[in-house]
Design an enzyme around this catalytic site. Structure first.
Site, PDB file in Angstrom:
ATOM      1  N   ARG A  87       0.908  -1.285  -0.263  1.00 25.43           N
ATOM      2  CA  ARG A  87      -0.004   0.072  -0.058  1.00 25.43           C
ATOM      3  C   ARG A  87       0.862   1.289   0.179  1.00 25.43           C
ATOM      4  O   ARG A  87       1.702   1.336   0.911  1.00 25.43           O
ATOM      5  CB  ARG A  87      -0.926   0.008   1.198  1.00 25.43           C
ATOM      6  CG  ARG A  87      -1.522   1.083   1.461  1.00 25.43           C
ATOM      7  CD  ARG A  87      -2.656   1.279   2.649  1.00 25.43           C
ATOM      8  NE  ARG A  87      -3.529   2.170   2.987  1.00 25.43           N
ATOM      9  CZ  ARG A  87      -3.099   3.039   3.979  1.00 25.43           C
ATOM     10  NH1 ARG A  87      -1.859   3.067   4.654  1.00 25.43           N
ATOM     11  NH2 ARG A  87      -3.920   4.325   3.902  1.00 25.43           N
ATOM     12  N   HIS A 131      -2.401  11.063   0.857  1.00 30.87           N
ATOM     13  CA  HIS A 131      -1.954  10.733   2.066  1.00 30.87           C
ATOM     14  C   HIS A 131      -1.313  12.085   2.656  1.00 30.87           C
ATOM     15  O   HIS A 131      -0.314  12.237   2.858  1.00 30.87           O
ATOM     16  CB  HIS A 131      -1.185   9.456   2.087  1.00 30.87           C
ATOM     17  CG  HIS A 131      -0.693   9.181   3.343  1.00 30.87           C
ATOM     18  ND1 HIS A 131      -0.957   7.785   3.986  1.00 30.87           N
ATOM     19  CD2 HIS A 131      -0.388  10.060   4.612  1.00 30.87           C
ATOM     20  CE1 HIS A 131      -0.514   7.470   5.341  1.00 30.87           C
ATOM     21  NE2 HIS A 131      -0.238   8.524   5.610  1.00 30.87           N
ATOM     22  N   TYR A 307      -3.692   2.181  15.925  1.00 32.81           N
ATOM     23  CA  TYR A 307      -2.369   2.074  16.984  1.00 32.81           C
ATOM     24  C   TYR A 307      -2.583   1.737  18.472  1.00 32.81           C
ATOM     25  O   TYR A 307      -1.995   1.148  19.066  1.00 32.81           O
ATOM     26  CB  TYR A 307      -1.562   3.469  16.805  1.00 32.81           C
ATOM     27  CG  TYR A 307      -1.118   3.221  15.190  1.00 32.81           C
ATOM     28  CD1 TYR A 307       0.026   2.612  14.950  1.00 32.81           C
ATOM     29  CD2 TYR A 307      -1.844   4.072  14.226  1.00 32.81           C
ATOM     30  CE1 TYR A 307       0.746   3.062  13.614  1.00 32.81           C
ATOM     31  CE2 TYR A 307      -1.428   3.844  12.758  1.00 32.81           C
ATOM     32  CZ  TYR A 307       0.030   3.122  12.668  1.00 32.81           C
ATOM     33  OH  TYR A 307       0.231   3.374  11.405  1.00 32.81           O
TER      34      TYR A 307
END
Ligand code: IFM
Length: 467
Positions: A87, A131, A307
């Site tokens: 990715r 991103h 996370y």
């Protein structure tokens, strides 16, 4: 091997479904470097990283992991680790300088070459369009709080899909729009560094609109077999206690962290409680007729980046904050347990809780864990080896959580480790190392850490080894 039978919550000797996708993830600004080569123009991160004090040590992405020049070496590295999926994100200002107008042939050529190299090595590319590297010229015109930015993004999506639509099987519109909107425009700790809570809400809507417009372009230009997706960093929210006051704080944060994206994308509406909570900042009139139909165009899968959990209770927290209109209603507490180098508590149950929540709230939606991993203070020892047992422990626990979710009937189809390489960790610069491959930035030498060798074994056997 099964995806439905309950399994004990052990994190060793676990087998995943044969079609499970095993990958690693990166992002353009964090690894590419070559910031002013071949016609690339500055993004908001090029500008923000030059603002004194914005990024630790004054680091920038000018060189990063020099992936732009070392792409073939990096793909060979992935192949040597046996990765099946990769990715990555496309740099908008590299393929469409200044954010409008024609594509840069050289920019597109780089990504064509990357995709072709991946395919030649039998690695499935997963392409993320955004991103966080908004072309600076679009920020100068108002950035994500301006509606026009969503239309510029749709044009950019068309350019990339037109060039790569025939060879990329999985497309993601946005990575973590929460960070782009709320860290970038409310808290100001990410580019463009604005502290305008009302603008953050406008930005969130225009990111949602950009996503929906891009889904339309991708559907037209990438063919019926392609998978179209969106990646969210949803918060795994835990109220501090069972008290109604803590539950109310958790509700507010859930609206601002999760439902501000999930509800429009999957249900075509903004939550009423979110509108009420933020009424002193905005009347939401930036949501125009028809927008929510566009935003809720169907996607084929949802990516989740996880996370650490978010523990929240009644109280207040200081400004600037990423939570518009919530500073007098919520305080945040660390979860107990060991910490990573980011000071983030290690808590794999949060990932399990999130996946099960999505199973219940979005039945029929395929899920991918598009990022999960940890930063530790890794270094090469005199023998040139990098030993990172904590990362292996972290990954083992989180893959165990994914496996438990599979056993609980969650349709989770893949796992992408963050990150392939040590890289530019945004406001932390190069001080935090998330890679399973160590990068010596002076020489750009790559050294697979113990965790990379461990993960290669996990991928090869399709699950966690006994031990
Ligand atoms: O490095 C980032 C990535 O760009 C987005 N998700 C979280 C990671 C770790 O902070």
């Amino acid at each position: 091997m099964t995806t439905t039978a309950p399994r004990p919550a052990t994190a060793s000797g676990l087998t995943f479904p044969p079609a499970f996708r095993w990958g690693a993830a990166t992002a353009a600004y964090q690894i590419e470097g070559a910031a002013d080569e071949d016609g690339r123009t500055p993004s908001i991160w090029d500008t923000f990283s030059r603002r004194p004090g914005a990024v630790r040590n004054g680091d920038t992405g000018d060189v990063a992991a020099d992936h732009y020049h070392r792409m073939r070496e990096d793909v060979a590295l992935m192949a040597s680790l046996g990765l099946k999926d990769y990715r990555f994100s496309v740099s908008w200002p590299r393929v469409q300088p200044a954010g409008r107008g024609p594509a840069s042939a050289k920019g597109l050529d780089f990504y064509r070459a990357l995709v072709d190299e991946l395919l030649a090595q039998g690695i499935r590319p997963m392409l993320t369009l955004y991103h966080w590297d908004l072309p600076q010229e679009l920020e100068d015109a108002g950035g994500w709080p301006e509606r026009d930015t969503a239309y510029r993004f749709a044009d950019y999506a068309e350019l990339v899909a037109g060039a790569l639509g025939d060879r990329v099987p999985t497309w993601t519109t946005l990575n973590e729009p929460w960070c782009a909107a709320f860290l970038g425009y409310a808290e100001g700790v990410h580019a463009p560094g604005r502290t305008e809570p009302a603008s953050a809400l406008r930005a969130a809507h225009h990111l949602n609109l950009a996503h929906g417009l891009a889904v339309g372009a991708l559907r037209e230009l990438t063919g019926p077999a392609s998978e179209i997706s969106l990646t969210l960093n949803l918060a795994a929210i835990r109220p501090l206690s069972d008290s109604p006051a803590d539950a109310e704080a958790a509700r507010r944060i859930d609206a601002l962290a999760n439902r501000v994206f999930l509800d429009p994308v999957f249900h075509g509406r903004y939550p009423e409680d979110l509108r009420a909570d933020t009424a002193q900042l905005t009347d939401w009139s930036f949501v125009r007729d028809g927008d929510l139909t566009t935003v809720s165009r169907p996607v084929d899968s949802l990516g989740i980046n996880y996370y650490t959990p978010t523990v929240v209770g009644a109280g207040s927290h200081p400004l600037p904050s990423p939570w518009p209109a919530a500073q007098d209603h919520a305080r945040f507490a660390p979860a107990p347990g060991p910490r990573t180098a980011m000071d983030w508590p290690v808590d794999a149950d949060g990932l399990y809780e999130l996946l099960v929540r999505l199973r219940d709230e979005l039945p029929g939606t395929a899920l991918l864990v598009t990022e999960n991993g940890a930063a530790y203070d890794d270094y090469a020892d005199p023998a040139g080896e990098v030993h990172d047992p904590e990362r292996i422990t972290y990954l083992t626990a989180h893959l165990g959580a994914v496996h438990r979710a599979l056993a609980a009937g969650v349709d989770v189809r893949g796992y992408f480790l963050w990150s392939l390489l040590d890289n530019f960790e945004w406001a932390y610069g190069y001080s935090k190392r998330f890679g399973m491959v160590h990068v010596d930035y002076a020489s750009q030498r790559r050294t697979p850490k113990d965790s990379a060798l461990w993960y290669a074994n996990v991928v090869a056997r399709g699950g966690l080894p006994r031990g």
